[in-house]
Enzyme design. Structure first.
Site, PDB file in Angstrom:
ATOM      1  N   GLY A 110       7.690   3.213   3.708  1.00 39.95           N
ATOM      2  CA  GLY A 110       8.172   4.143   4.719  1.00 39.95           C
ATOM      3  C   GLY A 110       9.684   4.092   4.816  1.00 39.95           C
ATOM      4  N   GLY A 111      10.201   4.763   5.854  1.00 35.43           N
ATOM      5  CA  GLY A 111      11.640   4.830   6.006  1.00 35.43           C
ATOM      6  C   GLY A 111      12.265   3.497   6.368  1.00 35.43           C
TER       7      GLY A 111
ATOM      8  N   GLY B 150      10.482   0.313   5.971  1.00 39.30           N
ATOM      9  CA  GLY B 150       9.827  -0.833   5.375  1.00 39.30           C
ATOM     10  C   GLY B 150       8.566  -0.463   4.631  1.00 39.30           C
ATOM     11  N   CYS B 151       7.796  -1.478   4.269  1.00 37.47           N
ATOM     12  CA  CYS B 151       6.573  -1.288   3.469  1.00 37.47           C
ATOM     13  C   CYS B 151       5.321  -1.578   4.294  1.00 37.47           C
ATOM     14  CB  CYS B 151       6.604  -2.206   2.239  1.00 37.47           C
ATOM     15  SG  CYS B 151       7.972  -1.880   1.102  1.00 37.47           S
TER      16      CYS B 151
ATOM     17  N   ASP C 214       6.276  14.729  12.991  1.00 41.95           N
ATOM     18  CA  ASP C 214       6.462  14.330  11.587  1.00 41.95           C
ATOM     19  C   ASP C 214       5.155  14.445  10.802  1.00 41.95           C
ATOM     20  OD1 ASP C 214       7.945  13.511   9.409  1.00 41.95           O
ATOM     21  OD2 ASP C 214       7.695  11.372   9.821  1.00 41.95           O
TER      22      ASP C 214
ATOM     23  N   LEU D 275       0.815  -1.210   0.000  1.00 45.20           N
ATOM     24  CA  LEU D 275       0.000   0.000   0.000  1.00 45.20           C
ATOM     25  C   LEU D 275       0.847   1.258   0.000  1.00 45.20           C
ATOM     26  CD1 LEU D 275      -2.638  -1.080   2.694  1.00 45.20           C
ATOM     27  CD2 LEU D 275      -2.954  -1.038   0.224  1.00 45.20           C
TER      28      LEU D 275
ATOM     29  N   LYS E  56       2.350  -2.986   8.641  1.00 46.68           N
ATOM     30  CA  LYS E  56       3.631  -2.324   8.372  1.00 46.68           C
ATOM     31  C   LYS E  56       4.756  -3.268   8.794  1.00 46.68           C
ATOM     32  CE  LYS E  56       4.354   2.031   9.512  1.00 46.68           C
ATOM     33  NZ  LYS E  56       4.655   3.226  10.368  1.00 46.68           N
TER      34      LYS E  56
END
Length: 355
Positions: A165-166, A168-169, A281, A162, A184
């Protein structure tokens, strides 16, 4: 307790008093006036008249005694009636207090259950996939079996990704026939990855709010760590704006609603958490949209608590372009840093819409 029985109990003392009064009235009373006894002769006999005269005082004394007995009976009847009435009223009062406490406890229990489920879209699969639970101040997070999550994501197939990220997926996972989740996957055991994983589990296990992502569970398998969230069907705000549709599905009204939802999530973090939380963030990729385009804040790996009191121990983190100047230059971190990032983004939001 049936109504006729309650009526008899309440009116019982009155019936007792009534019976005593009838009994007292039915006592034969002697007259204090004595009638002279006459003989067939015209002249009364002096001896009989004298004896009758002597008898009259005795009759009056007897009448007074009877009156005193009647008063005593009346007094006893009143005492008995009052005691019985008091006992009945006290019993009814105790019964009322008992039922009130019982109903109050039941109401609190129902309210607690309602609060526990408020804002969550959880499915019954949770009990099926749970191995244990880590209990926190509010709610709990489920420790899930790694193999089950691997199967749910089709062995982390690339077609199920989907987003990235920094560390992983994020994968779409089919947990049940009618329930999907987002998983995640954090690969590697770097200190930063482990720290962000632990921070996210700790914070989201205590937070339940309609505008903050819901953490359903987590899993640890060797150096791989998994976070399981509710699935947000419309992805991130960044995908909507810069993906294939280029924001065409987002009307001006929807954009304003997304901004308001994000602001409500921030308000909860800053004002209503037991220890204020600073996200650090905020950006379009961390604002997710559900099937009705309701916005929820996500990705709390860099979030800190009580940031205004521990600035010296906080490492400078965030996304360039959204970091507040005072935080970037002087390391001064406050809740206003989040507000700055949100305002900056939605000014760009407004500018893109009006080009």
């Amino acid at each position: 307790m049936k109504l006729p029985l309650v009526v008899m109990l309440c009116h019982g003392p009155i019936w007792i008093l009534h019976l005593y009064l009838i009994d007292a009235r039915s006592e034969p009373a002697f007259s204090s006036i004595s009638t002279p006894v006459s003989s067939p002769a015209v002249t009364p006999i002096p001896q009989i008249s004298a004896s009758m005269a002597a008898f009259s005082p005795g009759t009056q004394v007897g009448s007074k005694n009877q009156q005193m007995d009647s008063n005593k009976k009346l007094l006893i009847a009143l005492v008995v009636a009052s005691t019985a009435l008091g006992a009945v009223l006290l019993s009814l009062l105790c019964l009322w207090v008992y039922h009130r406490k019982k109903s109050h406890k039941s109401h609190k229990k129902d309210a607690a259950k309602s609060d526990a489920m408020k804002g969550l879209s959880l499915a019954p699969f949770m009990g099926k996939y749970n191995a244990s639970k880590m209990t926190c101040n509010k709610g709990s997070v489920s420790l899930m079996d790694y193999k089950l999550l691997e199967t749910a994501t089709s062995n982390f197939r690339e077609s199920n990704i989907l987003g990235e990220g920094g560390f992983g997926c994020v994968y779409k996972a089919r947990m049940d026939d009618n329930f999907y989740a987002a998983v995640k996957k954090l690969d590697g055991g770097s200190p930063d990855a482990i720290r962000e994983f632990e921070t996210e589990v700790e914070l989201l296990s205590k937070i339940q709010h309609p505008n903050i992502i819901t953490l359903l569970g987590y899993s640890i398998h060797g150096e791989t760590r998994l976070l399981v969230y509710e699935l947000m069907q419309n992805g991130s705000l960044e995908t909507q704006l810069h993906g294939p549709s280029h924001g065409s599905t987002l009307t001006w009204h929807m954009r304003m609603k997304i901004a308001l939802d994000a602001a409500r999530g921030l308000e909860y973090l800053h004002e209503h958490c037991n220890r204020p939380v600073i996200h650090r963030d905020l950006k379009s990729s961390n604002i997710l949209l559900d099937s009705s385009f309701n916005a929820k804040l996500s990705d709390f790996g860099l979030a800190v608590t009580d940031g205004t009191q521990n600035n010296k121990n906080i490492k400078l983190s965030g996304t360039l372009g959204y970091v507040a100047p005072e935080y970037l230059l002087d390391g001064k971190l406050t809740d206003k840093s989040d507000v700055y990032a949100l305002e900056l983004y939605f000014w760009n939001f407004y500018w893109e819409e009006n080009q």
